[in-house]
Design an enzyme around this catalytic site. Structure first.
Site, PDB file in Angstrom:
ATOM      1  N   GLY A  44       0.751   9.368 -11.906  1.00 11.84           N
ATOM      2  CA  GLY A  44       1.973   8.602 -11.836  1.00 11.84           C
ATOM      3  C   GLY A  44       1.697   7.120 -11.974  1.00 11.84           C
ATOM      4  O   GLY A  44       2.396   6.399 -12.677  1.00 11.84           O
ATOM      5  N   ALA A  45       0.626   6.663 -11.321  1.00 11.25           N
ATOM      6  CA  ALA A  45       0.245   5.254 -11.385  1.00 11.25           C
ATOM      7  C   ALA A  45      -1.122   5.113 -10.734  1.00 11.25           C
ATOM      8  O   ALA A  45      -1.615   6.029 -10.081  1.00 11.25           O
ATOM      9  CB  ALA A  45       1.271   4.376 -10.679  1.00 11.25           C
ATOM     10  N   MET A  46      -1.732   3.929 -10.923  1.00 15.67           N
ATOM     11  CA  MET A  46      -3.067   3.690 -10.396  1.00 15.67           C
ATOM     12  C   MET A  46      -3.157   2.272  -9.842  1.00 15.67           C
ATOM     13  O   MET A  46      -2.752   1.314 -10.492  1.00 15.67           O
ATOM     14  CB  MET A  46      -4.090   3.886 -11.525  1.00 15.67           C
ATOM     15  CG  MET A  46      -5.516   3.633 -11.105  1.00 15.67           C
ATOM     16  SD  MET A  46      -6.005   4.737  -9.754  1.00 15.67           S
ATOM     17  CE  MET A  46      -7.192   3.715  -8.895  1.00 15.67           C
ATOM     18  N   GLU A  47      -3.725   2.167  -8.640  1.00 17.91           N
ATOM     19  CA  GLU A  47      -3.651   0.926  -7.852  1.00 17.91           C
ATOM     20  C   GLU A  47      -4.789  -0.046  -8.138  1.00 17.91           C
ATOM     21  O   GLU A  47      -5.128  -0.876  -7.281  1.00 17.91           O
ATOM     22  CB  GLU A  47      -3.653   1.266  -6.353  1.00 17.91           C
ATOM     23  CG  GLU A  47      -4.980   1.781  -5.792  1.00 17.91           C
ATOM     24  CD  GLU A  47      -5.141   3.290  -5.805  1.00 17.91           C
ATOM     25  OE1 GLU A  47      -6.005   3.815  -5.093  1.00 17.91           O
ATOM     26  OE2 GLU A  47      -4.384   3.944  -6.543  1.00 17.91           O
ATOM     27  N   ASN A  48      -5.400  -0.022  -9.335  1.00 20.59           N
ATOM     28  CA  ASN A  48      -6.483  -0.950  -9.649  1.00 20.59           C
ATOM     29  C   ASN A  48      -6.204  -2.346  -9.095  1.00 20.59           C
ATOM     30  O   ASN A  48      -5.108  -2.863  -9.250  1.00 20.59           O
ATOM     31  CB  ASN A  48      -6.661  -1.053 -11.162  1.00 20.59           C
ATOM     32  CG  ASN A  48      -6.597   0.285 -11.849  1.00 20.59           C
ATOM     33  OD1 ASN A  48      -7.413   1.147 -11.614  1.00 20.59           O
ATOM     34  ND2 ASN A  48      -5.596   0.459 -12.700  1.00 20.59           N
ATOM     35  N   GLU A  96       1.797   1.885  -4.856  1.00 22.21           N
ATOM     36  CA  GLU A  96       0.618   1.288  -5.478  1.00 22.21           C
ATOM     37  C   GLU A  96       0.353  -0.118  -4.945  1.00 22.21           C
ATOM     38  O   GLU A  96      -0.799  -0.510  -4.760  1.00 22.21           O
ATOM     39  CB  GLU A  96       0.773   1.263  -6.996  1.00 22.21           C
ATOM     40  CG  GLU A  96       1.040   2.615  -7.641  1.00 22.21           C
ATOM     41  CD  GLU A  96       0.058   3.702  -7.234  1.00 22.21           C
ATOM     42  OE1 GLU A  96      -1.117   3.389  -6.955  1.00 22.21           O
ATOM     43  OE2 GLU A  96       0.462   4.883  -7.198  1.00 22.21           O
ATOM     44  N   GLU A  98      -4.739   7.749   0.645  1.00 24.44           N
ATOM     45  CA  GLU A  98      -3.517   8.320   0.084  1.00 24.44           C
ATOM     46  C   GLU A  98      -2.522   8.767   1.145  1.00 24.44           C
ATOM     47  O   GLU A  98      -1.330   8.506   1.039  1.00 24.44           O
ATOM     48  CB  GLU A  98      -3.865   9.484  -0.850  1.00 24.44           C
ATOM     49  CG  GLU A  98      -4.665   9.088  -2.084  1.00 24.44           C
ATOM     50  CD  GLU A  98      -3.957   8.081  -2.979  1.00 24.44           C
ATOM     51  OE1 GLU A  98      -2.752   7.820  -2.783  1.00 24.44           O
ATOM     52  OE2 GLU A  98      -4.615   7.532  -3.882  1.00 24.44           O
TER      53      GLU A  98
END
Length: 904
Positions: free
Chosen positions: A274-278, A311, A333
């Site tokens: 869904g998304a990535m918290e880089n 995120e 998470e």
């Protein structure tokens, strides 16, 4: 350590990673300087690292760097050629300093982003470079210690053709940019905070940005940017406002601030997650960024807000403090899901809107995560082993993990939890730690709490798989005027775990009279004044709680707010359920009463072999009162008037015939439509005119209830061969000013299987043929339509040939294939087994393209052992067919092996 599985004699040994085998890294990497010469066919990556030995781990170990699908060109140590070897995909260097003196390691590699269909590591999507490094994608970019406990400070230089890639982004702060020869340019980024490699990110391409500058509470200025492809900019306002709200909320609720000069979000349509918290550069699936009144439903708007919040909240719970190893995944998470749930509830505004959000979260947990707990992939919130870590991005890690955090919050209170979070960051900022470290911080900040007293036992929530079952029985003593509540907990065996111990279960409750008044509760032996609500803590296999001064036999209202992720069993009759539904002060318990009542009716009919049961008048009358109650929120009414899903009903039955569940539920749905027809019409009249569109909770609730009324009226009219309401639905579909109303009307026609659907579907496609996310809805709606004589599978197979279908795009594959296998049980579970063969075909096809998506699809068969015949035999044949594939990815193989393993 290796282990062998039992699929066939030719199956290779499977590498099992075990939590108990964790060892600290042999080396630390303090700084990383990456230089990328970006080219889709051949990207060059120069990696300069400052490395030192971790003497605490021993001085004899070689440096073993992970790598995958890389072409190695050069390895230098302190500027000199180094001796190395390749061992099972790892780059191994020996003869390194035996003390902790730092040394310079330089590695030059190339990779082929345009051929990377796995969407892990560095890949291209529609001419733009993206990365996805969680969990183990960084090794597809350069050789590295690709594990979360190795945290480094990164400086990144990107070089590319300026005309093709005018925007060059990476983590942190932009410190330099400029021109190069031959029409190329560069950008240099520096992230001052240590991070593990899974949080690295880069983006390069033709993008446009919505920008906004904000002033934080500490007076610092920050630049916020949302990058999208040209043409999508108008759909980013809601994402930007959600980001601003997230930043403000985290400052207010937890005292956590934005720590970089800028924060960036970039959207791509090709993304497994869904998304990535880089760190500072979040990469999102377009599904959770793009939203406009014309193209997104209220649910989409809510999801954008929730995921943007999730995120961003990772910036502290996941980035500043990260996981020691991947077994601790829920540390970031589960905690961050809890935080985004709280954020969404606070953003909802009213108490009723908060309750609706809580019910929606619980419904997801009980329908899907409880099923996971009962299946072959059951695992603890902190797993003990895995073959492929990508398979453990599960609802157990996320949603059940959030419930574990919520129970801590319940046991220490809001202020106690805030103190615990503060202590957690004081202790561990900049470190990679464990779930135990988090729990200990919450307990240490609240030394007098029940959590602290019971902490070793409470942590069983992290180590035991499965969903506890709580049996509640009550005994009223009229002479003594006491009410004794006896609670018994059990936890069934799960794969690899048979010896279960008692959990710590907070049970929030109240007691009601038969007329609905709250009864003061005072436990025997207590001197404190009685309260109308309290939380009991069940920590033994069986406990009894006796309340005094109870003047009449009460109706128990248990597990208020869903205070623990358990299955509650209690024998309430229809009258007691009616009391709770009409009078309970807790919205969750009111909703739960409607669900339990409906579930009882459905399961009784299934067990009796009665495909055409009748709804009890008392039940329909109770629902009519809810529907017509002017004091209740519209969204809450919508939830109460929704029957339990087919998937949830299947979880309550030992042997499942999906066709029968569908038949019974559809029969009751038709009766509900007919019995409350006048109420549905009145509801439509009151709610269908929602005025100017805004995605706030109140307006969204009105649209949801209007959509429910239209669907029920259309269903009844279709059954009664009345064209009025289908005609109104079709007109609503054509005239709607927003996607929510338009799609609700289209869904009403499709789910009623009315002939007008055949007219509306092509028109919908024509209207939105250039809107990828809207076409996903179009594909999914057709895949999830009620089955008539087996017609949905051929329709899905035909849609796979549609020019707009692309199996390589995860969103499109999920919309059509998963829409059929996961969201349409009666159509998927065919007596001839054709649905299972279709599933096998698609798992095999996706396995060759994108193993992560294939593994998610493979899980559609988790519960095959519960199926009745002939479904079960056909399902096993399909599973064995997939298992027999020679080139099966480890992602898919793990799922299939566990599905075929003997049941626990």
């Amino acid at each position: 350590m290796t282990d062998t599985t039992l699929l066939s004699p030719d199956t290779p040994a499977t590498h099992i990673v075990r939590r108990e085998d964790y060892l600290p890294p042999a080396f630390w990497i303090d700084t990383v300087e990456l230089t990328f010469d970006l080219d889709p066919a051949k990207t060059r990556v120069l990696n300069k690292m400052r490395v030192r030995r971790n003497t605490a781990a021993g001085t004899e170990q070689a440096l073993r760097l992970d790598g995958e699908d890389l072409n190695l060109a050069r390895v230098l140590v302190n500027g000199q050629g180094a001796t190395f070897k390749m061992d099972n995909g790892q780059l191994v260097l020996s003869n390194l300093p035996v003390d902790d003196s730092p040394f310079e390691l330089e590695i030059f590699t190339t990779c082929q982003p345009e051929k990377n269909t796995l969407l892990s590591g560095l890949f291209t999507s529609q001419g733009t470079f993206f990365t996805q490094c969680e969990a183990e994608g960084f090794r597809r970019i350069t050789y590295f210690l690709d594990r979360p406990d190795v945290m480094s400070v990164y400086t990144v230089t990107l070089r590319a053709d300026q005309a093709l890639y005018p925007v060059l982004l990476s983590n942190g702060n932009l410190i330099k940019e400029g021109q190069l020869e031959e029409g190329r340019h560069f950008a240099k980024w520096h992230d001052p905070f240590k991070k593990p490699s899974y949080l690295f990110a880069l983006v390069a391409g033709k993008l446009v940005a919505r920008e906004q500058t904000i002033i934080a509470r500490n007076g610092k200025e920050h630049l916020l940017q949302v990058f999208v492809r040209p043409g999508d900019l108008e759909k980013t306002e809601h994402a930007m406002q959600s980001l601003i709200a997230s930043i403000a909320w985290d400052e207010t609720r937890f005292g956590l601030h934005l720590d970089l000069d800028r924060f960036m979000i970039v959207a791509t349509s090709d993304f497994n997650m869904g998304a990535m918290e880089n760190k500072g550069l979040n990469i999102f699936n377009t599904k959770f960024v793009l939203a406009s009144q014309a193209t997104a439903t209220d649910v989409d708007f809510g999801n954008v807000e929730s995921v943007v919040g999730h995120e961003y909240f990772h910036n502290w719970t996941g980035n500043r403090i990260t996981c020691r190893d991947w077994f601790q995944l829920s540390l970031k998470e589960g905690l961050t899901v809890f935080r985004d749930q709280e954020f969404s509830m606070d953003m909802a505004g009213s108490d009723s809107a908060r309750a609706v959000k809580r019910i929606e979260d619980v419904r997801l947990l009980r329908t899907n995560q409880f099923a996971e707990d009962a299946g072959p992939m059951a695992h603890p919130v902190r797993p003990d082993s895995y073959q492929e870590i990508n398979n453990f991005y599960t609802l157990t890690i996320y949603e059940k993990g959030a419930e574990v955090v919520r129970m801590m919050h319940t046991l220490v209170g809001e202020q106690g939890f805030r103190k615990g979070i503060t202590l957690y960051f004081e202790r561990f900022d900049g470190q990679a730690v464990t779930c135990d470290d988090f729990a200990q911080a919450i307990a240490d900040a609240n030394p007098e709490s029940e959590l602290t007293r019971l902490l070793p036992q409470f942590k069983r929530w992290y180590s035991q798989a499965g969903t506890p079952h709580v049996q509640a029985t009550g005994l009223y003593d009229e002479m003594a005027q006491t009410y004794t509540l006896r609670l018994t907990q059990t936890l069934r065996p799960t794969p690899g775990q048979s010896d279960k111990q008692a959990s710590v279960i907070p049970v929030k409750l109240g007691l009601l009279t038969r007329s609905g008044q709250a009864i003061p509760m005072q436990l025997q032996g207590e001197a404190d004044p009685a309260t109308l609500e309290r939380t009991l803590v069940l920590s033994e296999a069986q406990q009894a709680f006796t309340f005094v001064n109870v003047a009449q036999a009460p109706v128990p209202s248990l597990l208020r707010g869903f205070s623990a992720p358990v299955v509650l069993h209690q024998q309430l009759d229809d009258e007691e359920l009616e009391v709770l539904l009409e009078h309970d002060s807790d919205p969750f318990t009111r909703w739960e009463a409607s669900q339990q009542w409906a579930q009882r009716i459905i399961i009784t009919a299934i067990n009796d072999g009665n495909d055409t049961p009748e709804l009890p008048p008392r039940f329909t009358q109770a629902l009519s009162k809810v529907l017509n109650d002017p004091l209740l929120d519209a969204a809450f009414k919508d939830l109460v008037l929704t029957l339990p899903s087919e998937a949830y009903i299947a979880e309550q039955i030992a042997t499942v015939n999906p066709q029968r569940i569908h038949t019974v539920r559809q029969a009751l749905l038709a009766q509900l439509a007919a019995a409350l027809q006048a109420d549905w019409q009145r509801t439509w009249d009151l709610h269908h005119d929602t005025g100017a569109y805004t995605p706030d909770a109140l307006s969204a609730g009105r649209r949801a209830l209007a959509g429910k009324a239209l669907a029920m009226l259309t269903l009844h009219s279709s059954t009664a061969e009345d064209t009025i309401w289908p005609g109104k639905a079709y007109q609503r579909f054509k005239d709607a000013s927003n996607m929510t109303d338009r799609f609700n009307a289209l869904s009403a026609l499709v789910h009623a299987r009315h002939p007008l659907a055949a007219k509306a579907l092509p028109l919908f496609h024509q209207l939105f043929k250039n809107e990828a996310l809207v076409l996903d809805k179009w594909f999914q709606l057709q895949a999830s339509a009620p089955d008539l004589d087996g017609d949905i599978l051929p329709q899905v197979q035909q849609l796979m040939k549609h020019p707009d279908f692309n199996i390589k795009n995860p969103n499109r594959a999920r919309s059509l294939i998963f829409g059929f296998t996961n969201a349409n049980p009666a159509a998927f579970h065919r007596e001839d087994g054709a649905g299972y063969q279709f599933w096998a075909d698609q798992v095999i096809a996706l396995n060759a393209i994108n193993a992560q998506v294939a593994a998610r699809l493979a899980r559609a068969m988790d519960a095959w052992r519960k199926l009745d015949e002939p479904f079960k035999a056909h399902a096993e044949t399909a599973l064995q067919r997939v298992a027999a594939q020679e080139k099966l990815s480890k992602d898919v193989r793990e799922i299939i092996e566990k599905a075929l393993a003997p049941a626990a």
